[in-house]
Design a protein around this motif. Structure first.
Motif, PDB file in Angstrom:
ATOM      1  N   HIS A  60       3.655   4.480  16.288  1.00 32.50           N
ATOM      2  CA  HIS A  60       4.774   5.161  17.088  1.00 32.50           C
ATOM      3  C   HIS A  60       5.147   6.086  17.117  1.00 32.50           C
ATOM      4  CE1 HIS A  60       9.397   3.520  18.009  1.00 32.50           C
ATOM      5  NE2 HIS A  60       9.238   3.942  17.895  1.00 32.50           N
ATOM      6  N   HIS A  62       5.509   8.791  20.511  1.00 32.69           N
ATOM      7  CA  HIS A  62       6.052   9.698  21.940  1.00 32.69           C
ATOM      8  C   HIS A  62       5.443  10.845  22.191  1.00 32.69           C
ATOM      9  CE1 HIS A  62       9.192   5.736  22.389  1.00 32.69           C
ATOM     10  NE2 HIS A  62       9.369   6.262  20.831  1.00 32.69           N
ATOM     11  N   LYS A 152       6.016  -2.815  24.907  1.00 30.32           N
ATOM     12  CA  LYS A 152       7.096  -2.775  24.155  1.00 30.32           C
ATOM     13  C   LYS A 152       8.626  -2.867  24.302  1.00 30.32           C
ATOM     14  CE  LYS A 152      10.441   0.368  21.635  1.00 30.32           C
ATOM     15  NZ  LYS A 152      10.084   1.841  21.764  1.00 30.32           N
ATOM     16  N   HIS A 240      11.726   0.397  13.812  1.00 31.52           N
ATOM     17  CA  HIS A 240      12.650   1.715  13.419  1.00 31.52           C
ATOM     18  C   HIS A 240      13.766   1.142  12.790  1.00 31.52           C
ATOM     19  CE1 HIS A 240      13.957   1.277  17.312  1.00 31.52           C
ATOM     20  NE2 HIS A 240      13.019   2.412  17.979  1.00 31.52           N
ATOM     21  N   ASP A 316       7.679   7.951  14.723  1.00 31.56           N
ATOM     22  CA  ASP A 316       8.808   8.276  15.722  1.00 31.56           C
ATOM     23  C   ASP A 316       8.872   9.068  16.552  1.00 31.56           C
ATOM     24  OD1 ASP A 316      10.147   7.234  18.189  1.00 31.56           O
ATOM     25  OD2 ASP A 316      11.790   5.927  17.416  1.00 31.56           O
TER      26      ASP A 316
END
Ligand code: DUC
Ligand code: ZN
Ligand code: ZN
Length: 484
Positions: A60, A62, A152, A240, A316
């Motif tokens: 996970h 970004h 997602k 999360h 994350d």
């Protein structure tokens, strides 16, 4: 003539099930021998006193995701994956996003071009922001076939959220195509209701981000998506999970036999809402969604990890610089929380913090650490056994780990492109010295040596773990439109 390209000698090897002394023989980028007194390698690493662990899989992240601005994602694939490797991670799964009104295939093509600079191996989840019928039926089958085997969906965030009805259609498409749905589960209208009331009452500091999304906002939505998944017999991962009540919802679903997996992130194990209350805009460095919770939630999450309810821990990683025109302070030092970009950086810190807080402090054992940082993600996302373990035939993705080394985390150690880390000053015991991807060093003694572009895209084929159970709560299968 050497027997191997590389031999790692005298280390203690750990997998998600075992810890044992062994040398590792590597050839052609793969582990080809595990044993004692292996023959010579063209290169040798002495791992005496070290652990040899599967390289981490951060499922996970970004990295280099475009945003409308003025704030921007701080990392490129070159910088983000350098940082990941510094922390022992050898595979990242990032996100390719569909623009509203646009095509998912276009989002993939753009992100593949960015990811070409990755130093470590990578895959993508597809963020569906606009699941129109033609996207689901005409685009997704080909994209799933090409190896993008997870979706997602966001149930909050104005620019990305989809309705419950759309989420059901995405779930149904995933069931038909053999893909996994990963969900950002927070009750959007409830957050908006809280936010309007907070702003009207003048509560706009970073701390009030946590007030705008208390646990009930998350737990309600986690419950809802588990029930939606149950109705459609669709496997899901809830992203999360930030504290006890949401984790309990996952556990209840699992007890009913559902294929519902829970993920938490480093920040929910070591930061709390109090961190958002630091002076000035300092709290913005800890601002993410869901919001950080309380100490009791941290303890509950560790317990849920021990019980296997939470199966993997990711970063994350969502990096925004603090300063500068594209940073968290872009809207001024007294910007309201509603303007602040969500997310914290964390690629490099993830494994060292989990090792230190988990293994060194006795909360979890070493195989559990391997499971939550690598093996379980590899299994859940269809990368196992090529990734996520140390076995003959697996890729030689390895972290050579000094379990005794004491390190104070600082920005300069992290080696991403950000200007801060929420873990500044955090003390850890245990640090990865060398990180290898397919037998090639990407980090050597803390120095990044892997080249941008060395990373390979990992297409993910069909796999059994995410097959539906074939169990519906009623007599009718609403996905295929037939009686059960
Ligand atoms: N939460 C997300 O869902 N995505 C990125 C950043 C964050 O905090
Ligand atoms: Zn999310
Ligand atoms: Zn995220």
């Amino acid at each position: 003539m050497p027997d191997f390209d590389l031999v790692i000698r005298h280390g203690t090897v750990a997998t998600a099930s075992d810890v044992f002394a062994a040398d590792i023989g590597i050839a052609g980028g793969q582990v080809v021998a595990l044993g004692r007194n292996l023959g010579p390698g063209a290169r040798e690493i002495d791992a005496t006193g070290k652990l040899v662990l599967p390289g981490g899989i951060d499922s996970h992240t970004h990295i280099e995701e475009p945003r409308p601005g003025p704030t921007a994602n701080a990392d490129s694939f070159a910088s983000g994956t350098a940082s990941a490797a510094v922390g022992g991670t050898t595979t990242v799964i990032g996100f390719a996003r569909q623009a509203r009104g646009g095509s998912m295939a276009a989002g993939i093509a753009e992100h593949r071009a960015r990811a070409a600079q990755s130093r470590i191996d990578y895959g993508f989840h597809m963020i569906l922001t606009d699941p129109r019928p033609e996207i689901l039926t005409e685009e997704l089958p080909a994209l799933v076939e090409q190896g993008y085997r997870s979706f997602k969906i966001f149930l909050t965030y104005s620019g990305a959220r989809i309705t419950d009805g759309e989420a059901l259609r995405v779930m149904a498409a995933a069931r038909r195509l053999g893909a996994l749905v990963c969900i950002h589960a927070e009750h959007h209208e409830l957050i908006e209701f809280y936010t309007e009331a907070l702003v009207a009452a003048g509560y706009t500091r970073p701390l009030h981000h946590a007030w705008a999304k208390p646990m009930v906002v998350e737990a309600e939505c986690v419950h809802r998506v588990c029930r939606m998944a149950e109705a459609l017999d669709v496997p899901i991962q809830v992203f999360h999970v930030s504290g006890e009540e949401s984790a309990e919802e996952i556990e209840r679903a699992q007890r009913r036999g559902l294929k519902v997996w829970g993920e938490t992130c480093t920040q929910y194990l070591v930061t709390t809402a109090e961190d958002l209350d630091r002076p000035g805009l300092e709290g913005a460095k800890f601002l993410c969604s869901p919001a950080p919770r309380a100490k009791a939630d941290q303890a509950a999450l560790w317990e849920m990890i021990r019980r296997g309810v939470i199966g993997n821990v990711t970063s994350d990683h969502a990096p925004t610089r603090f300063g500068g025109p594209d940073g968290k302070t872009a809207f001024g030092e007294d910007a309201p929380f509603t303007k602040l970009p969500n997310g914290v950086p964390g690629l490099a810190a993830r494994m060292p913090i989990l090792f230190s807080e988990g293994v060194a402090k006795g909360r979890i054992d070493l195989p559990t650490f391997v499971a939550i940082t690598a093996t379980n993600a590899a299994k859940l996302f269809g990368l196992h056994p090529k990734k996520g373990t140390i076995a003959v035939g697996a890729d030689a993705d390895l972290a050579i780990w000094d379990p005794e080394r004491r390190v104070t985390i600082t920005r300069s150690l992290i080696q991403d492109a950000n200007d801060h880390t929420p873990y500044e000053g955090f003390e850890v015991t245990g640090w990865p010295e060398t990180t290898l991807v397919r037998g090639t060093p990407v980090v050597e003694n803390g120095r990044v040596v892997g080249a941008p572009g060395f990373g390979q895209f990992l297409p993910r084929g069909p796999y059994d773990l995410i097959k539906p159970r074939g169990v519906f709560p009623g007599p009718f299968n609403p996905v295929d439109g037939v009686p059960v």
